[in-house]
Design a protein around this motif. Structure first.
Motif, short mmCIF file in Angstrom:
data_model
loop_
_atom_site.label_atom_id
_atom_site.label_comp_id
_atom_site.label_asym_id
_atom_site.label_seq_id
_atom_site.Cartn_x
_atom_site.Cartn_y
_atom_site.Cartn_z
N UNK A 60 49.33 -26.64 58.74
CA UNK A 60 50.16 -26.99 59.89
C UNK A 60 49.37 -28.02 60.68
N UNK A 61 49.97 -29.18 60.90
CA UNK A 61 49.30 -30.27 61.61
C UNK A 61 50.03 -30.53 62.93
N UNK A 62 49.25 -30.58 64.01
CA UNK A 62 49.77 -30.89 65.34
C UNK A 62 48.91 -32.00 65.92
N UNK A 63 49.52 -33.08 66.33
CA UNK A 63 48.78 -34.21 66.90
C UNK A 63 47.62 -34.64 65.99
N UNK A 66 44.58 -30.26 62.15
CA UNK A 66 44.97 -29.05 61.43
C UNK A 66 44.89 -27.89 62.42
N UNK A 67 46.03 -27.23 62.64
CA UNK A 67 46.10 -26.11 63.57
C UNK A 67 46.14 -24.77 62.85
N UNK A 115 45.91 -18.27 58.62
CA UNK A 115 45.19 -18.31 59.90
C UNK A 115 45.66 -19.50 60.73
N UNK A 116 45.64 -19.30 62.03
CA UNK A 116 45.93 -20.34 63.02
C UNK A 116 44.77 -20.31 64.01
N UNK A 124 54.19 -19.51 67.17
CA UNK A 124 55.01 -19.32 65.98
C UNK A 124 54.54 -20.06 64.75
N UNK A 125 53.33 -20.63 64.82
CA UNK A 125 52.84 -21.41 63.67
C UNK A 125 52.61 -20.53 62.44
#
Length: 185
Positions: A60-63, A66-67, A115-116, A124-125
């Motif tokens: 999951x990539x945010x900005x 990797x988040x 994992x987040x 909710x990731x």
């Protein structure tokens, strides 16, 4: 955005793998220190053909960061992709008789780790990553997905039940008891 992991994701992805598998990382890597776990996981992450390879992760990539990550593979591949890890472990421990705990059944697409990063938690990731893994499994032609969750982790158990998973047995991994949970895809 959720995408397939790339070798360059190693710094974040390896920390997330370690966060997810905790003491199992020390066992599988034959490591005494966190630094050893991270170094050995990084080697495996950047190498194809093993459980921890980037080829088995969605991120999951945010900005552009990797988040979170989810690590999945088909159970029929478990022995093959665990082989390099087991070889290294036997060398490090100087014990050719060592074996690894069986986590995945032969007929399932298996979620090994999820994992987040804490700073991205509560958004909710994790649920998004599970959904992406389920879709990826469907695209690969699989009809069943599974995971193991520690029995004491009531919050995670409740989430997986809400997402349609049900416990079908108990399993032991690194001397901890887990619920093995499955879902039809």
């Amino acid at each position: 955005m959720i995408r397939l992991a790339q070798p360059t994701d190693a710094p974040a992805a390896v920390r997330l793998i370690h966060q997810a598998i905790k003491d199992i990382g020390y066992q599988l890597m034959g490591a005494e220190t966190e630094q050893e776990v991270l170094e050995r996981l990084t080697h495996f992450f950047q190498t194809e053909g093993n459980r921890f390879s980037f080829t088995n992760l969605l991120v999951k990539v945010v900005d552009s960061e990797v988040a979170g990550m989810i690590l999945c593979y088909h159970g029929s591949q478990a022995e093959k992709i665990d082989s390099p890890i087991l070889e290294q472990l036997r060398l490090i421990k100087n014990d050719p008789s060592l074996t690894l705990d069986k986590e995945a059944d032969e007929d399932e697409y298996y979620i090994d780790a999820l994992a987040v990063f804490p700073e991205w938690g509560g958004r909710g990731f994790g649920t998004e990553l599970i959904g992406a893994a389920e879709e990826h499994g469907r695209q690969l032609g699989y009809n069943k997905i599974a995971l193991n969750v520690e029995q004491y982790n009531e919050k995670a158990c409740a989430l997986y039940k809400k997402l349609g998973y049900s416990a079908d047995k108990e399993t032991e991994i690194n001397k901890h008891t887990y619920f093995h949970m499955i879902k039809q895809l």
